[in-house]
Design a protein around this motif. Structure first.
Motif, PDB file in Angstrom:
ATOM      1  N   SER A  92       0.851  -1.196   0.000  1.00  0.00           N
ATOM      2  CA  SER A  92       0.000   0.000   0.000  1.00  0.00           C
ATOM      3  C   SER A  92       0.883   1.240   0.000  1.00  0.00           C
ATOM      4  CB  SER A  92      -0.907   0.013   1.254  1.00  0.00           C
ATOM      5  OG  SER A  92      -0.136   0.209   2.438  1.00  0.00           O
ATOM      6  N   GLU A  93       0.306   2.369  -0.413  1.00  0.00           N
ATOM      7  CA  GLU A  93       1.067   3.640  -0.408  1.00  0.00           C
ATOM      8  C   GLU A  93       0.935   4.296   0.964  1.00  0.00           C
ATOM      9  OE1 GLU A  93       0.313   5.937  -4.206  1.00  0.00           O
ATOM     10  OE2 GLU A  93       2.312   5.077  -4.414  1.00  0.00           O
ATOM     11  N   HIS A  94      -0.324   4.511   1.397  1.00  0.00           N
ATOM     12  CA  HIS A  94      -0.506   5.040   2.750  1.00  0.00           C
ATOM     13  C   HIS A  94      -0.255   3.936   3.759  1.00  0.00           C
ATOM     14  CE1 HIS A  94      -2.582   8.173   0.396  1.00  0.00           C
ATOM     15  NE2 HIS A  94      -2.166   8.959   1.375  1.00  0.00           N
ATOM     16  N   THR A  95       0.312   4.329   4.912  1.00  0.00           N
ATOM     17  CA  THR A  95       0.459   3.382   6.028  1.00  0.00           C
ATOM     18  C   THR A  95      -0.307   3.991   7.203  1.00  0.00           C
ATOM     19  OG1 THR A  95       2.546   4.486   6.636  1.00  0.00           O
ATOM     20  CG2 THR A  95       2.705   2.501   5.263  1.00  0.00           C
ATOM     21  N   VAL A  96      -0.741   3.153   8.123  1.00  0.00           N
ATOM     22  CA  VAL A  96      -1.492   3.618   9.300  1.00  0.00           C
ATOM     23  C   VAL A  96      -0.775   3.124  10.546  1.00  0.00           C
ATOM     24  CG1 VAL A  96      -3.719   3.606  10.513  1.00  0.00           C
ATOM     25  CG2 VAL A  96      -3.665   3.533   8.001  1.00  0.00           C
ATOM     26  N   ASP A  97      -0.346   4.085  11.351  1.00  0.00           N
ATOM     27  CA  ASP A  97       0.484   3.757  12.531  1.00  0.00           C
ATOM     28  C   ASP A  97       1.631   2.830  12.150  1.00  0.00           C
ATOM     29  OD1 ASP A  97      -2.514   3.731  14.593  1.00  0.00           O
ATOM     30  OD2 ASP A  97      -1.129   5.379  14.082  1.00  0.00           O
ATOM     31  N   GLY A  98       2.241   3.162  11.009  1.00  0.00           N
ATOM     32  CA  GLY A  98       3.429   2.436  10.553  1.00  0.00           C
ATOM     33  C   GLY A  98       3.128   1.117   9.866  1.00  0.00           C
ATOM     34  N   GLN A  99       1.832   0.744   9.798  1.00  0.00           N
ATOM     35  CA  GLN A  99       1.512  -0.527   9.147  1.00  0.00           C
ATOM     36  C   GLN A  99       1.231  -0.346   7.666  1.00  0.00           C
ATOM     37  OE1 GLN A  99      -1.703  -2.901  10.844  1.00  0.00           O
ATOM     38  NE2 GLN A  99      -1.767  -4.235   9.047  1.00  0.00           N
ATOM     39  N   ARG A 100       1.946  -1.103   6.847  1.00  0.00           N
ATOM     40  CA  ARG A 100       1.689  -1.101   5.403  1.00  0.00           C
ATOM     41  C   ARG A 100       0.713  -2.264   5.131  1.00  0.00           C
ATOM     42  NH1 ARG A 100       4.062   1.506   1.801  1.00  0.00           N
ATOM     43  NH2 ARG A 100       5.982   1.922   2.962  1.00  0.00           N
ATOM     44  N   TYR A 101      -0.283  -1.975   4.291  1.00  0.00           N
ATOM     45  CA  TYR A 101      -1.266  -3.006   3.955  1.00  0.00           C
ATOM     46  C   TYR A 101      -0.870  -3.677   2.650  1.00  0.00           C
ATOM     47  CZ  TYR A 101      -4.031  -1.433   7.874  1.00  0.00           C
ATOM     48  OH  TYR A 101      -4.462  -1.139   9.159  1.00  0.00           O
ATOM     49  N   GLN A 102      -1.583  -4.767   2.310  1.00  0.00           N
ATOM     50  CA  GLN A 102      -1.192  -5.545   1.136  1.00  0.00           C
ATOM     51  C   GLN A 102      -1.185  -4.715  -0.140  1.00  0.00           C
ATOM     52  OE1 GLN A 102      -0.040  -8.642   0.773  1.00  0.00           O
ATOM     53  NE2 GLN A 102       0.007  -8.816   2.996  1.00  0.00           N
ATOM     54  N   ALA A 103      -2.250  -3.893  -0.313  1.00  0.00           N
ATOM     55  CA  ALA A 103      -2.370  -3.095  -1.542  1.00  0.00           C
ATOM     56  C   ALA A 103      -3.285  -1.899  -1.262  1.00  0.00           C
ATOM     57  CB  ALA A 103      -2.931  -3.968  -2.674  1.00  0.00           C
ATOM     58  N   GLU A 104      -3.490  -1.082  -2.288  1.00  0.00           N
ATOM     59  CA  GLU A 104      -4.302   0.139  -2.117  1.00  0.00           C
ATOM     60  C   GLU A 104      -4.961   0.472  -3.439  1.00  0.00           C
ATOM     61  OE1 GLU A 104      -2.213   3.155   0.067  1.00  0.00           O
ATOM     62  OE2 GLU A 104      -3.478   4.785  -0.665  1.00  0.00           O
ATOM     63  N   ILE A 105      -6.238   0.879  -3.373  1.00  0.00           N
ATOM     64  CA  ILE A 105      -6.955   1.336  -4.565  1.00  0.00           C
ATOM     65  C   ILE A 105      -7.096   2.851  -4.498  1.00  0.00           C
ATOM     66  CG2 ILE A 105      -9.237   0.919  -3.481  1.00  0.00           C
ATOM     67  CD1 ILE A 105     -10.317   0.332  -6.311  1.00  0.00           C
ATOM     68  N   HIS A 106      -6.924   3.508  -5.630  1.00  0.00           N
ATOM     69  CA  HIS A 106      -7.145   4.952  -5.755  1.00  0.00           C
ATOM     70  C   HIS A 106      -8.208   5.189  -6.815  1.00  0.00           C
ATOM     71  CE1 HIS A 106      -2.820   5.832  -4.179  1.00  0.00           C
ATOM     72  NE2 HIS A 106      -3.691   5.615  -3.203  1.00  0.00           N
ATOM     73  N   VAL A 107      -9.298   5.873  -6.441  1.00  0.00           N
ATOM     74  CA  VAL A 107     -10.312   6.297  -7.408  1.00  0.00           C
ATOM     75  C   VAL A 107     -10.137   7.809  -7.580  1.00  0.00           C
ATOM     76  CG1 VAL A 107     -12.752   6.225  -8.074  1.00  0.00           C
ATOM     77  CG2 VAL A 107     -11.832   4.483  -6.516  1.00  0.00           C
ATOM     78  N   VAL A 108      -9.649   8.192  -8.755  1.00  0.00           N
ATOM     79  CA  VAL A 108      -9.246   9.578  -9.018  1.00  0.00           C
ATOM     80  C   VAL A 108     -10.417  10.370  -9.607  1.00  0.00           C
ATOM     81  CG1 VAL A 108      -7.596  11.049 -10.246  1.00  0.00           C
ATOM     82  CG2 VAL A 108      -6.893   8.761  -9.468  1.00  0.00           C
ATOM     83  N   HIS A 109     -10.701  11.532  -8.978  1.00  0.00           N
ATOM     84  CA  HIS A 109     -11.792  12.415  -9.415  1.00  0.00           C
ATOM     85  C   HIS A 109     -11.220  13.814  -9.616  1.00  0.00           C
ATOM     86  CE1 HIS A 109     -13.703   9.293  -6.908  1.00  0.00           C
ATOM     87  NE2 HIS A 109     -14.843   9.534  -7.515  1.00  0.00           N
ATOM     88  N   TYR A 110     -11.953  14.635 -10.425  1.00  0.00           N
ATOM     89  CA  TYR A 110     -11.572  16.043 -10.501  1.00  0.00           C
ATOM     90  C   TYR A 110     -12.777  16.933 -10.221  1.00  0.00           C
ATOM     91  CZ  TYR A 110     -13.526  16.511 -15.244  1.00  0.00           C
ATOM     92  OH  TYR A 110     -14.364  16.547 -16.332  1.00  0.00           O
TER      93      TYR A 110
END
Ligand SMILES: NS(=O)(=O)c1c(F)c(F)c(SCCc2ccc(C(=O)O)cc2)c(F)c1NC1CCCCCCC1
Ligand SMILES: [Zn+2]
Length: 254
Positions: A100-118
């Protein structure tokens, strides 16, 4: 639009000055340091439930796998502003570790989805992405779970068709909201950037508190199917957490 990206991430700043700015993404979210903000309303999605007759383009752009989204998908931020979906893509690791790109309290997750809007006050994403209030990305952290995730299967079942850089294929419409957590009311909010050059610091990030579960096989398929530049396996396509430079992360929940 083809962005010629240097492979060496240190040289991003040479060609793309914003990449060394003070409002970069991703970040490590330290939950204890977040600020509860009661005006952060639940994220409202509309038009996300696409009929199978809708054909979506899935493309391997050499850096990630991108699902192009029709203009009918919109989300409302908490600022009453309307945003229009453009594409969604994924970030992942390898069998050796999470991505994952973001981590939470130092924990990296397996993967991350980004839904991009404008922001719909602008005519296109290309105009919007250079404006401070131009972009809104919905991010969800993906974890391994016991069951196959049927929503992700709509995308993952086509991965072999786009294994090579530049490949694209068609995916029948499905409920795109199924790729996000069920609870859209609990999220972290901060101002940051694109996590790839040109790294424009124009993104209102929403990182959902609830994770999404995929089966281990689905995660492995994501990690082992796609190839990028020079026929190299496309893996670990995540940027490391960036400094906060005094930024605060808000939370829609306490
Ligand atoms: N996390 S993120 O949102 O910053 C992001 C990444 F981390 C990404 F890695 C990507 S893919 C890398 C950029 C790229 C490369 C090639 C092509 C093409 O050949 O069409 C297109 C884009 C990627 F596409 C995005 N999102 C894009 C950023 C590129 C410029 C704006 C277009 C929509 C958002
Ligand atoms: Zn991304």
């Amino acid at each position: 639009m083809v962005l010629l990206l240097p492979t060496d991430k240190l040289s991003w700043s040479q060609g793309f000055p914003d990449c060394s700015g003070q409002k970069q993404s991703p970040i490590n979210i330290i939950t204890e340091a977040t600020l509860f903000s009661p005006q952060l309303q639940p994220i409202h999605l509309s038009g996300y439930n696409l009929p199978p007759s809708e054909q979506l383009t899935l493309k391997n752009n050499g850096h990630t796998v991108v699902l192009r989204l029709p203009a009918t998908l919109t989300m409302s931020g908490s600022n009453g502003q309307q945003y229009q979906a453009v594409q969604l893509h994924l970030h992942w690791g390898s069998p050796a570790g999470p991505g994952s790109e973001h981590t939470v309290d130092g924990q990296r997750y397996q993967a991350e989805i980004h839904v991009v809007h404008y922001n719909t006050r602008y005519d296109s994403i290309f105009q919007a992405m250079t404006q401070p209030d131009g972009l809104a990305v919905l991010a969800a952290l993906l974890q391994a779970g016991p069951e196959k995730n049927p929503s992700y299967e709509h995308v993952l079942e086509h991965l072999e068709e786009v294994s090579e850089e530049g490949d694209d294929t068609l995916v029948a419409g499905f409920n795109i909201a199924g790729l996000l957590p069920a609870d859209l009311s609990r999220y972290f909010r901060y101002n940051g950037s694109l996590t790839t050059p040109p790294c424009y610091q124009t993104v209102m990030w929403t990182v959902f508190n609830q994770t999404v579960r995929l089966s281990l096989d689905q995660i492995l398929k994501l990690e082992e199917t796609l190839y990028g530049d020079h026929d190299k396996l496309l893996e670990n396509n995540f940027r490391l957490p960036q400094a906060m430079h005094g930024r605060r992360v808000l939370a829609s929940f306490s």
